[in-house]
Scaffold this motif. Structure first.
Motif, mmCIF file in Angstrom:
data_model
loop_
_atom_site.group_PDB
_atom_site.id
_atom_site.type_symbol
_atom_site.label_atom_id
_atom_site.label_comp_id
_atom_site.label_asym_id
_atom_site.label_seq_id
_atom_site.Cartn_x
_atom_site.Cartn_y
_atom_site.Cartn_z
ATOM 1 N N TRP A 216 -12.040 88.517 -9.929
ATOM 2 C CA TRP A 216 -13.200 88.071 -10.684
ATOM 3 C C TRP A 216 -12.796 87.611 -12.093
ATOM 4 C CZ3 TRP A 216 -12.096 93.256 -9.764
ATOM 5 C CH2 TRP A 216 -11.854 94.044 -10.888
ATOM 6 N N GLY A 217 -13.787 87.072 -12.799
ATOM 7 C CA GLY A 217 -13.581 86.684 -14.189
ATOM 8 C C GLY A 217 -12.418 85.716 -14.347
ATOM 9 N N ASP A 218 -11.536 86.023 -15.320
ATOM 10 C CA ASP A 218 -10.390 85.139 -15.578
ATOM 11 C C ASP A 218 -9.103 85.683 -14.952
ATOM 12 O OD1 ASP A 218 -10.016 87.325 -17.172
ATOM 13 O OD2 ASP A 218 -9.752 86.202 -19.055
ATOM 14 N N MET A 219 -9.230 86.527 -13.932
ATOM 15 C CA MET A 219 -8.040 87.048 -13.260
ATOM 16 C C MET A 219 -7.255 85.887 -12.653
ATOM 17 S SD MET A 219 -9.741 90.384 -11.376
ATOM 18 C CE MET A 219 -8.249 90.838 -10.479
ATOM 19 N N ALA A 220 -5.951 85.873 -12.875
ATOM 20 C CA ALA A 220 -5.101 84.808 -12.348
ATOM 21 C C ALA A 220 -4.832 85.041 -10.864
ATOM 22 C CB ALA A 220 -3.791 84.756 -13.121
ATOM 23 N N PHE A 221 -4.693 83.939 -10.133
ATOM 24 C CA PHE A 221 -4.465 84.032 -8.697
ATOM 25 C C PHE A 221 -3.081 84.601 -8.375
ATOM 26 C CE2 PHE A 221 -2.688 81.849 -4.899
ATOM 27 C CZ PHE A 221 -3.456 82.486 -3.933
ATOM 28 N N GLY A 222 -2.059 84.158 -9.102
ATOM 29 C CA GLY A 222 -0.686 84.567 -8.811
ATOM 30 C C GLY A 222 -0.479 86.076 -8.821
ATOM 31 N N PRO A 223 -0.814 86.767 -9.920
ATOM 32 C CA PRO A 223 -0.629 88.218 -9.952
ATOM 33 C C PRO A 223 -1.432 88.958 -8.885
ATOM 34 C CG PRO A 223 -0.901 87.363 -12.172
ATOM 35 C CD PRO A 223 -1.204 86.235 -11.238
ATOM 36 N N HIS A 224 -2.639 88.456 -8.597
ATOM 37 C CA HIS A 224 -3.452 89.114 -7.567
ATOM 38 C C HIS A 224 -2.804 88.950 -6.191
ATOM 39 C CE1 HIS A 224 -6.922 90.139 -5.028
ATOM 40 N NE2 HIS A 224 -7.405 90.749 -6.085
ATOM 41 N N LEU A 225 -2.258 87.774 -5.916
ATOM 42 C CA LEU A 225 -1.555 87.544 -4.661
ATOM 43 C C LEU A 225 -0.337 88.445 -4.552
ATOM 44 C CD1 LEU A 225 -1.004 85.968 -2.036
ATOM 45 C CD2 LEU A 225 0.160 84.239 -3.436
ATOM 46 N N LEU A 226 0.425 88.574 -5.641
ATOM 47 C CA LEU A 226 1.605 89.436 -5.628
ATOM 48 C C LEU A 226 1.222 90.890 -5.371
ATOM 49 C CD1 LEU A 226 3.684 88.004 -8.626
ATOM 50 C CD2 LEU A 226 4.112 87.698 -6.180
ATOM 51 N N LYS A 227 0.141 91.342 -5.983
ATOM 52 C CA LYS A 227 -0.324 92.712 -5.762
ATOM 53 C C LYS A 227 -0.679 92.937 -4.298
ATOM 54 C CE LYS A 227 -4.542 93.989 -6.923
ATOM 55 N NZ LYS A 227 -5.743 94.458 -7.677
ATOM 56 N N THR A 228 -1.341 91.953 -3.702
ATOM 57 C CA THR A 228 -1.742 92.070 -2.301
ATOM 58 C C THR A 228 -0.532 92.060 -1.373
ATOM 59 O OG1 THR A 228 -3.805 90.895 -2.834
ATOM 60 C CG2 THR A 228 -3.203 91.055 -0.512
ATOM 61 N N LEU A 229 0.445 91.194 -1.675
ATOM 62 C CA LEU A 229 1.648 91.105 -0.848
ATOM 63 C C LEU A 229 2.525 92.349 -0.962
ATOM 64 C CD1 LEU A 229 2.711 87.419 -1.594
ATOM 65 C CD2 LEU A 229 1.890 88.272 0.599
ATOM 66 N N SER A 230 2.541 92.980 -2.130
ATOM 67 C CA SER A 230 3.460 94.094 -2.372
ATOM 68 C C SER A 230 2.908 95.446 -1.951
ATOM 69 C CB SER A 230 3.815 94.155 -3.867
ATOM 70 O OG SER A 230 2.666 94.478 -4.647
ATOM 71 N N ALA A 231 1.631 95.519 -1.598
ATOM 72 C CA ALA A 231 1.020 96.807 -1.239
ATOM 73 C C ALA A 231 1.756 97.446 -0.069
ATOM 74 C CB ALA A 231 -0.443 96.605 -0.894
ATOM 75 N N PRO A 232 2.138 98.732 -0.183
ATOM 76 C CA PRO A 232 2.876 99.385 0.911
ATOM 77 C C PRO A 232 2.053 99.522 2.182
ATOM 78 C CG PRO A 232 2.252 100.975 -0.782
ATOM 79 C CD PRO A 232 1.973 99.616 -1.335
ATOM 80 N N ARG A 233 0.749 99.576 2.051
ATOM 81 C CA ARG A 233 -0.126 99.625 3.227
ATOM 82 C C ARG A 233 -1.347 98.752 2.960
ATOM 83 N NH1 ARG A 233 -0.169 104.369 0.576
ATOM 84 N NH2 ARG A 233 1.389 105.227 1.975
ATOM 85 N N GLY A 234 -1.904 98.201 4.012
ATOM 86 C CA GLY A 234 -3.060 97.333 3.859
ATOM 87 C C GLY A 234 -4.363 98.094 3.950
ATOM 88 N N GLY A 235 -5.414 97.456 3.527
ATOM 89 C CA GLY A 235 -6.744 98.033 3.634
ATOM 90 C C GLY A 235 -7.474 97.457 4.835
ATOM 91 N N GLU A 236 -8.738 97.151 4.621
ATOM 92 C CA GLU A 236 -9.568 96.669 5.725
ATOM 93 C C GLU A 236 -10.656 95.760 5.183
ATOM 94 O OE1 GLU A 236 -12.713 98.556 9.015
ATOM 95 O OE2 GLU A 236 -11.231 99.843 8.029
ATOM 96 N N VAL A 237 -11.057 94.786 5.976
ATOM 97 C CA VAL A 237 -12.210 93.957 5.655
ATOM 98 C C VAL A 237 -13.111 93.917 6.876
ATOM 99 C CG1 VAL A 237 -10.989 91.819 6.294
ATOM 100 C CG2 VAL A 237 -13.020 91.713 4.833
ATOM 101 N N ARG A 238 -14.413 94.123 6.649
ATOM 102 C CA ARG A 238 -15.403 94.082 7.720
ATOM 103 C C ARG A 238 -16.394 92.971 7.422
ATOM 104 N NH1 ARG A 238 -15.427 99.385 6.532
ATOM 105 N NH2 ARG A 238 -17.589 99.356 5.798
#
Length: 287
Positions: A216-238
């Motif tokens: 959200w807001g002015d969050m940059a796409f790159g760092p958010h993508l890196l955070k998602t890629l580096s997570a040791p385990r994934g979450g869930e989307v319904r």
């Protein structure tokens, strides 16, 4: 309008093992996305002259890529409810860039997005290739946009709108803006169309904050993508599909927008909304 929070999302440093996951997942995701894009564009060369606005083949490529993306990211993807089969549009809450993958993975949809997205590197190219409708937030373009919506809807495209007008942290639902709902009340469409409300719910990976997937807001796409890629385990989307709303059953765009908002809000787990209120109370007002 852009929704933002007084407190940024938690950003833990990426470990060495995390960077390894970024490399492996990132390469696999890039190969899937850009390989799929190449196949899609090649098919579109034949699809466009034969079928015009209709796209009988390429949406299946998009679905395959989006499903594969969640597999690579380790994010579980589930759906609830029946998907609308009649002509119409989809409206959903908006929490993340991942919404694009989540909503495309199970249903053939075409997004309606602000015009600025078309110029974004990477995302803009993908959006154009997959048939996204770009609009300017300018009242002078209202008639042009309505004509575009009518043409796409009348050939059977299911256009997907985010009526909040911005993304949030996934712990709240902002009031739906009724402006874009006006297109559904045009004479050629009103008696034929329905609008299906859809709720997108993210569950963070174990041990992470509730807002982990929020963008959200002015969050940059790159760092958010890196955070998602580096997570040791994934979450869930319904993805929760609610009962379609026949446009002809509503007096005007405001009534339809409100009914859709109520349906989407009812699909958000109570604990999510409670957590959002807790953030608001503990951190001060959110804008």
């Amino acid at each position: 309008m852009t929704w933002t929070s007084d407190r940024p999302a938690e950003e833990a440093p990426i470990s060495l093992l995390g960077w390894l996951r970024v490399a492996v997942r990132g390469l696999c995701l890039a190969a899937l996305v850009f390989g799929g894009l190449f196949v899609l564009l090649a098919l579109r060369l034949a699809e466009r002259p034969l079928f015009g606005l209709r796209r009988p083949w390429t949406p299946y490529i998009t679905q395959f890529v989006c499903r594969g993306a969640f597999y690579i990211l380790g994010i579980k993807h589930e759906t609830e409810g029946a998907q609308m089969t009649t002509a119409g549009a989809i409206v959903a809450n908006h929490s993340s860039w991942l919404d694009i993958f989540a909503l495309n993975a199970r249903k053939r949809v075409y997004f309606v997005s602000k015009s600025e997205v078309a110029s974004w590197p990477g995302i803009g190219w993908l959006a154009r290739a997959t048939g996204t409708v770009f609009i300017r937030r300018d009242p002078r373009d209202a008639k042009i946009q309505q004509d575009i919506f009518e043409a796409r809807l009348l050939v059977g495209h299911k256009l997907l709108f985010f009526p909040e007008g911005t993304s949030t942290d996934g712990l709240r639902l902002l009031p739906f803006k009724p402006t874009l709902f006006q297109a559904f009340f045009a004479d050629p469409l009103r008696e034929r169309l329905a609008v299906q409300p859809v709720t997108v719910v993210y569950e963070a990976p174990k041990g992470e904050e509730d807002r982990f997937y929020g963008w959200w807001g002015d969050m940059a796409f790159g760092p958010h993508l890196l955070k998602t890629l580096s997570a040791p385990r994934g979450g869930e989307v319904r993805i929760k599909y609610h009962r379609p709303l026949a446009v002809a059953d509503f007096q005007d765009r405001k009534a339809l927008a409100k009914a859709a908002e109520v349906a989407v809000r009812d699909g958000l787990p109570k604990e999510k909304l409670t957590a959002g209120k807790a953030y608001d109370k503990a951190l001060g007002p959110l804008s």
